[in-house]
Design an enzyme around this catalytic site. Structure first.
Site, mmCIF file in Angstrom:
data_model
loop_
_atom_site.group_PDB
_atom_site.id
_atom_site.type_symbol
_atom_site.label_atom_id
_atom_site.label_comp_id
_atom_site.label_asym_id
_atom_site.label_seq_id
_atom_site.Cartn_x
_atom_site.Cartn_y
_atom_site.Cartn_z
ATOM 1 N N GLY A 1 29.773 37.487 39.691
ATOM 2 C CA GLY A 1 30.355 37.542 38.352
ATOM 3 C C GLY A 1 30.925 36.240 37.825
ATOM 4 O O GLY A 1 31.041 36.048 36.617
ATOM 5 N N GLU B 1 37.424 34.081 39.447
ATOM 6 C CA GLU B 1 36.916 35.461 39.387
ATOM 7 C C GLU B 1 36.606 35.828 37.941
ATOM 8 O O GLU B 1 37.189 35.282 37.014
ATOM 9 C CB GLU B 1 38.021 36.373 39.901
ATOM 10 C CG GLU B 1 37.783 37.433 40.884
ATOM 11 C CD GLU B 1 36.523 38.235 41.003
ATOM 12 O OE1 GLU B 1 35.493 37.978 40.353
ATOM 13 O OE2 GLU B 1 36.588 39.186 41.764
ATOM 14 N N ASP B 2 35.702 36.786 37.774
ATOM 15 C CA ASP B 2 35.410 37.260 36.417
ATOM 16 C C ASP B 2 36.496 38.208 35.916
ATOM 17 O O ASP B 2 36.973 38.092 34.794
ATOM 18 C CB ASP B 2 34.016 37.913 36.328
ATOM 19 C CG ASP B 2 33.773 38.992 37.379
ATOM 20 O OD1 ASP B 2 34.687 39.303 38.182
ATOM 21 O OD2 ASP B 2 32.655 39.548 37.402
ATOM 22 N N ASP C 1 40.745 43.712 38.654
ATOM 23 C CA ASP C 1 40.773 45.134 38.291
ATOM 24 C C ASP C 1 41.749 45.854 39.236
ATOM 25 O O ASP C 1 42.964 45.783 39.031
ATOM 26 C CB ASP C 1 39.335 45.656 38.378
ATOM 27 C CG ASP C 1 39.162 47.062 37.858
ATOM 28 O OD1 ASP C 1 39.938 47.474 36.991
ATOM 29 O OD2 ASP C 1 38.234 47.751 38.317
ATOM 30 N N LYS D 1 42.770 43.392 34.028
ATOM 31 C CA LYS D 1 42.951 44.803 33.631
ATOM 32 C C LYS D 1 44.136 45.350 34.416
ATOM 33 O O LYS D 1 43.958 46.067 35.397
ATOM 34 C CB LYS D 1 41.711 45.597 34.075
ATOM 35 C CG LYS D 1 40.796 46.097 33.002
ATOM 36 C CD LYS D 1 39.757 47.014 33.646
ATOM 37 C CE LYS D 1 38.420 46.878 32.973
ATOM 38 N NZ LYS D 1 37.372 47.684 33.644
ATOM 39 N N PHE E 1 35.094 49.695 30.487
ATOM 40 C CA PHE E 1 34.128 48.917 31.258
ATOM 41 C C PHE E 1 33.459 47.887 30.363
ATOM 42 O O PHE E 1 32.834 48.229 29.363
ATOM 43 C CB PHE E 1 33.095 49.816 31.919
ATOM 44 C CG PHE E 1 32.411 49.130 33.056
ATOM 45 C CD1 PHE E 1 33.020 49.049 34.294
ATOM 46 C CD2 PHE E 1 31.189 48.501 32.871
ATOM 47 C CE1 PHE E 1 32.418 48.370 35.342
ATOM 48 C CE2 PHE E 1 30.571 47.824 33.915
ATOM 49 C CZ PHE E 1 31.187 47.767 35.158
ATOM 50 N N VAL E 2 33.600 46.635 30.726
ATOM 51 C CA VAL E 2 33.090 45.550 29.881
ATOM 52 C C VAL E 2 31.978 44.772 30.584
ATOM 53 O O VAL E 2 31.939 44.703 31.811
ATOM 54 C CB VAL E 2 34.227 44.592 29.453
ATOM 55 C CG1 VAL E 2 35.256 45.320 28.612
ATOM 56 C CG2 VAL E 2 34.903 43.952 30.666
ATOM 57 N N ASP F 1 28.713 42.413 34.860
ATOM 58 C CA ASP F 1 27.511 43.246 34.836
ATOM 59 C C ASP F 1 27.799 44.737 34.838
ATOM 60 O O ASP F 1 28.895 45.185 35.173
ATOM 61 C CB ASP F 1 26.666 42.966 36.082
ATOM 62 C CG ASP F 1 27.290 43.562 37.348
ATOM 63 O OD1 ASP F 1 28.468 43.251 37.639
ATOM 64 O OD2 ASP F 1 26.624 44.373 38.017
ATOM 65 N N ARG G 1 24.735 40.377 32.473
ATOM 66 C CA ARG G 1 25.507 39.187 32.843
ATOM 67 C C ARG G 1 25.225 38.028 31.900
ATOM 68 O O ARG G 1 26.065 37.147 31.722
ATOM 69 C CB ARG G 1 25.144 38.740 34.269
ATOM 70 C CG ARG G 1 25.605 39.671 35.366
ATOM 71 C CD ARG G 1 25.488 38.953 36.715
ATOM 72 N NE ARG G 1 25.531 39.856 37.858
ATOM 73 C CZ ARG G 1 26.634 40.300 38.431
ATOM 74 N NH1 ARG G 1 27.807 39.953 37.961
ATOM 75 N NH2 ARG G 1 26.572 41.096 39.490
HETATM 76 P P1 IMP Z 1 38.698 44.772 42.036
HETATM 77 O O1 IMP Z 1 38.508 44.521 43.501
HETATM 78 O O2 IMP Z 1 38.799 46.246 41.719
HETATM 79 O O3 IMP Z 1 39.795 43.973 41.398
HETATM 80 O O4 IMP Z 1 37.336 44.471 41.382
HETATM 81 C C1 IMP Z 1 36.936 43.310 40.922
HETATM 82 C C2 IMP Z 1 35.437 43.384 40.709
HETATM 83 O O5 IMP Z 1 35.014 44.631 40.138
HETATM 84 C C3 IMP Z 1 35.068 42.339 39.722
HETATM 85 O O6 IMP Z 1 34.769 41.148 40.391
HETATM 86 C C4 IMP Z 1 33.868 42.944 39.035
HETATM 87 O O7 IMP Z 1 32.706 42.587 39.743
HETATM 88 C C5 IMP Z 1 34.067 44.429 39.125
HETATM 89 N N1 IMP Z 1 34.584 44.988 37.835
HETATM 90 C C6 IMP Z 1 35.776 45.547 37.617
HETATM 91 N N2 IMP Z 1 35.920 45.949 36.337
HETATM 92 C C7 IMP Z 1 34.765 45.611 35.726
HETATM 93 C C8 IMP Z 1 34.288 45.754 34.365
HETATM 94 O O8 IMP Z 1 34.941 46.252 33.427
HETATM 95 N N3 IMP Z 1 33.036 45.278 34.137
HETATM 96 C C9 IMP Z 1 32.264 44.699 35.089
HETATM 97 N N4 IMP Z 1 32.667 44.552 36.361
HETATM 98 C C10 IMP Z 1 33.898 45.002 36.673
HETATM 99 MG MG MG Z 2 32.874 40.298 40.652
#
Ligand code: IMP
Ligand code: MG
Length: 184
Positions: A48, A103-104, A107, A135, A156-157, A163, A169
Site C-alpha cells: 500500500g 504506511e498507507d 486502521d 482511521k 473503506f477507501v 486497494d 491502487r
Molecule cells: P491495521 O493493521 O488494521 O492497522 O491495517 C492496516 C492495513 O489494512 C493497511 O495497511 C491496509 O492495507 C489495510 N486497510 C485498512 N483499512 C483500509 C481501507 O479503508 N482501504 C484499504 N485498505 C485498508
Molecule cells: Mg497496507
C-alpha cells in the site's frame, strides 16, 4: 478510451489529487525539519505504501535510504485477527538507524504495533510512524502515528496505493467504494 473503468465503482471522492499533493508536501517539510542531517532509513510497508512513499520521499528531500518490508495480517470478514506475518523481510542491517515507517493507512493498529516492535528488536535507534490516512475509530492497539496526512471516517477507501482485492491502487485520488462492489 474513457477513464471511467475504476471511477464508476467509486461512491464519492474523499480526497482529491490536489488535496493529497498539498498535504504530502507539508509532511515532507515536517520530515525535513526532523531528520535532515540524520541519514534516516525510510521503511515502506508493501504494497500500500508505494504511491505515498514515492511522493513523500521526493517532497522531503532528505539525504536518506529506502527499504521495504512486506507484511500480511490474517483477517476474517469483519475483523483483523491481530496476527501479523512478515512476507518480505528487510534486506539490510538496521542497527542504530533512525527509521521512518511509511504506511498507507493506520486502521486497527495491529500492523504498525507489530512492526514498530519488530524494528526495535532488530536494533533500530528510533522509529517514527508516518501514515497517509488514520482511521482512529477502529483502533485495537495502543498506537499513534507520529505524523499523518488525513483522519478518515470508518469507511473503506481505495486509491493512491490503497486497494480492494488488490485493485484500485493506481487511482490518483482516494475514494469510497460503492457497497455493491463488495457484494459482487
Ligand atoms: P491495521 O493493521 O488494521 O492497522 O491495517 C492496516 C492495513 O489494512 C493497511 O495497511 C491496509 O492495507 C489495510 N486497510 C485498512 N483499512 C483500509 C481501507 O479503508 N482501504 C484499504 N485498505 C485498508
Ligand atoms: Mg497496507
Amino acid at each position: 478510451m474513457a477513464k471511467s473503468e475504476m471511477s464508476q465503482d467509486i461512491l464519492r471522492v474523499l480526497l482529491t489529487e490536489e488535496q493529497i499533493h498539498e498535504r504530502v508536501n507539508v509532511l515532507g517539510d515536517e520530515l525535513f525539519e526532523r531528520f535532515h542531517g540524520k541519514n534516516p532509513l525510510f521503511v515502506g510497508v508493501l504494497n500500500g505504501c508505494f504511491v505515498f512513499m514515492s511522493d513523500l520521499v521526493r517532497a522531503a528531500q532528505i539525504k536518506s535510504e529506502l527499504e521495504f518490508i512486506g507484511v500480511s495480517s490474517y483477517k476474517n470478514a469483519t475483523k483483523s485477527s491481530g496476527v501479523v506475518q512478515i512476507t518480505r523481510d528487510l534486506q539490510r542491517d538496521i542497527t542504530n538507524r533512525d527509521i521512518i515507517i511509511v504506511e498507507d493507512i493506520l486502521d486497527s493498529g495491529n500492523t504498525l504495533y507489530f512492526l514498530k516492535n519488530y524494528l526495535m528488536t532488530k536494533g533500530a535507534a528510533s522509529t517514527t510512524v508516518v501514515t497517509l490516512l488514520d482511521k482512529p475509530s477502529r483502533r485495537e492497539k495502543a498506537i499513534k502515528a507520529d505524523l499523518f496526512g488525513f483522519e478518515v471516517p470508518d469507511e473503506f477507501v481505495v486509491g493512491y496505493g490503497l486497494d480492494y482485492c488488490q485493485q484500485y491502487r493506481n487511482m490518483p485520488y482516494i475514494g469510497v467504494l460503492k457497497p455493491e462492489v463488495y457484494s459482487k
